[in-house]
Design an enzyme around this catalytic site. Structure first.
Site, PDB file in Angstrom:
ATOM      1  N   ALA A  56      44.053  39.410  41.673  1.00  0.00           N
ATOM      2  CA  ALA A  56      45.341  39.683  41.032  1.00  0.00           C
ATOM      3  C   ALA A  56      45.331  39.029  39.654  1.00  0.00           C
ATOM      4  O   ALA A  56      45.815  37.919  39.474  1.00  0.00           O
ATOM      5  CB  ALA A  56      46.487  39.157  41.893  1.00  0.00           C
ATOM      6  N   LEU A  57      44.764  39.738  38.705  1.00  0.00           N
ATOM      7  CA  LEU A  57      44.604  39.226  37.339  1.00  0.00           C
ATOM      8  C   LEU A  57      45.408  40.046  36.341  1.00  0.00           C
ATOM      9  O   LEU A  57      46.279  39.527  35.651  1.00  0.00           O
ATOM     10  CB  LEU A  57      43.121  39.238  36.961  1.00  0.00           C
ATOM     11  N   THR A  58      45.131  41.347  36.245  1.00  0.00           N
ATOM     12  CA  THR A  58      45.740  42.206  35.230  1.00  0.00           C
ATOM     13  C   THR A  58      47.248  42.310  35.421  1.00  0.00           C
ATOM     14  O   THR A  58      47.742  42.373  36.545  1.00  0.00           O
ATOM     15  CB  THR A  58      45.108  43.607  35.280  1.00  0.00           C
ATOM     16  N   GLU A  59      47.963  42.357  34.304  1.00  0.00           N
ATOM     17  CA  GLU A  59      49.411  42.471  34.321  1.00  0.00           C
ATOM     18  C   GLU A  59      49.849  43.694  33.521  1.00  0.00           C
ATOM     19  O   GLU A  59      49.035  44.287  32.796  1.00  0.00           O
ATOM     20  CB  GLU A  59      50.037  41.193  33.731  1.00  0.00           C
TER      21      GLU A  59
ATOM     22  N   PHE B 122      47.290  47.400  38.495  1.00  0.00           N
ATOM     23  CA  PHE B 122      45.948  47.966  38.701  1.00  0.00           C
ATOM     24  C   PHE B 122      45.158  47.127  39.716  1.00  0.00           C
ATOM     25  O   PHE B 122      43.961  46.886  39.521  1.00  0.00           O
ATOM     26  CB  PHE B 122      45.162  48.052  37.379  1.00  0.00           C
TER      27      PHE B 122
ATOM     28  N   GLY C 160      29.042  76.181  34.193  1.00  0.00           N
ATOM     29  CA  GLY C 160      30.328  76.410  34.848  1.00  0.00           C
ATOM     30  C   GLY C 160      30.387  75.854  36.255  1.00  0.00           C
ATOM     31  O   GLY C 160      31.447  75.413  36.719  1.00  0.00           O
TER      32      GLY C 160
ATOM     33  N   GLU D 169      36.683  45.561  34.648  1.00  0.00           N
ATOM     34  CA  GLU D 169      36.084  44.235  34.461  1.00  0.00           C
ATOM     35  C   GLU D 169      35.876  43.897  32.986  1.00  0.00           C
ATOM     36  O   GLU D 169      34.901  43.277  32.590  1.00  0.00           O
ATOM     37  CB  GLU D 169      34.743  44.110  35.210  1.00  0.00           C
TER      38      GLU D 169
END
Length: 373
Positions: free
Chosen positions: A109-112, A141, A328, A351
């Site tokens: 739980a890092l990104t804000e 995220f 295609g 990361e």
């Protein structure tokens, strides 16, 4: 072992889980049985105690079949890394056995909402109240956010500390209790079939015993060290996806005919295949160089940054080139090529964006003794 698992059990169902965006709980359970939730956790705490070279090869093989699956154990291993290297003995005994077995799933739980790259300026706070910390803030995220059980959370314990990164601490936060809510699940371009969510903390109480290492202000360094392993795993994922895209292209080129012969006999296609294979092998060597140095106990900010940067850019390029070879047919969902193309950007962004990777690499190069004037 992992290669057989991917071929027999993962590849037949990958397209369905990607299409429906359903979490493959059955496959994740099989990964627990295979010990993949404790790859680098020491044996004394219930893990396999394997090296980072093996760690990288596992992520490559999983990602070759279905990159999403590697996400279930990606940031999980950042949590186990931080606990293994910085946790108190009591914390290791309390958390690592359940994490290594997969009884508990972890995450980071890092990104804000305001960003993740500028780690030193994160907004989530942890205020000491007696024998507890009160957590307030929102994380965004977060892989394993819906189905994970515990997270390595960074929060600011000293809002006045300068430099600001020294006011950040690292906690193990466990689900349960008032004030911890899983918000919305994010609908992604690729990397489908895995929960990526918002975590909301509103006066959530965490015991002081969950402060990793029992020391305030050390969280930034702990997670930065853990992110070295995260960048190795992201780079290995990129190699796996690129290899899958290349193999799809070279096989298709030998079966598809134009102007009376297989397109693999046309020089334009041969040039593409040669460049794809060469770049993938170069990326792979960077990954395993970083992993080997990590195994010696060295800091690998430089090497893991280079591996992540180069491998992810190669993955993006190879996925596009594979689609070009398929024409295609590569643009429709009958074949996995379009999935590789949608999955590839995750490794460019995850990361640490590649723009930040370039800055990390340059900063480390400028510190090397051999380049000092």
């Amino acid at each position: 072992m992992v290669r057989d698992f991917v071929r027999r059990e993962v590849e037949p169902v990958a397209a369905e889980h990607d299409r429906e965006d359903t979490v493959p709980h059955g496959l994740i359970d099989r990964m627990k049985e295979l010990g993949l939730f404790g790859i680098t956790v020491p044996e004394e705490y219930g893990g396999m105690g394997l090296d980072y070279t093996t760690f990288a090869s596992i992520f490559e093989e999983l990602s070759k079949g279905f990159m999403t699956l590697s996400g279930a154990i990606g940031t999980h291993h950042i949590l186990t890394y931080v606990l293994t290297h910085y946790g108190t003995e009591e914390q290791k005994q309390r958390f690592l056995p359940d994490l290594a077995s997969g009884r508990k799933r972890g995450g980071l739980a890092l990104t804000e909402p305001s960003g993740g790259t500028d780690m030193a300026n994160l907004q989530t706070t942890a205020t000491k109240n007696g024998e507890e910390y009160t957590i307030n803030g929102t994380k965004m995220f977060i892989t394993n956010g819906r189905y994970g059980d515990m997270f390595c959370l960074l929060a600011r314990t000293d809002p006045d500390m300068e430099p600001r990164h020294k006011g950040i601490s690292c906690f193990v936060v466990e689900k349960g209790g008032d004030g911890f809510t899983v918000g919305r699940d994010l609908d992604k371009l690729g990397y489908r079939g895995l929960d990526t969510s918002e975590l909301i903390f509103d006066n959530f109480a965490v015991p002081e015993d969950n402060l990793i290492g029992g020391k305030e202000g050390a969280g930034f360094g702990m997670v930065m060290s853990g992110l070295e392993t995260g960048r190795i795993n992201i780079a290995a994922r990129a190699v796996g996806v690129a290899q899958a895209a290349f193999e799809a292209a070279i096989k298709y080129s030998q079966g598809r005919e134009t102007f009376g012969k297989p397109i693999s006999e046309h020089q334009a296609i041969q040039l593409k295949l040669a460049d794809m294979a060469t770049k993938i092998q170069a990326a792979r060597l960077l990954v395993y160089d970083a992993a080997a140095k990590k195994d010696t106990g060295q800091r690998v900010d430089l090497e893991s940054g280079m591996a992540k940067l180069f491998a992810s850019e190669v993955c993006l390029e190879v996925a596009m080139e594979s689609m070009r070879v398929h024409g295609g047919a590569g643009y429709i969902k009958d074949l996995p090529v379009e999935r590789y193309y949608r999955d590839a950007p995750l490794m460019v962004i995850g990361e640490g964006t590649n723009e930040i990777m370039r800055l990390v690499i340059a900063k480390q190069l400028l510190r090397l003794p051999e380049y000092q004037l």
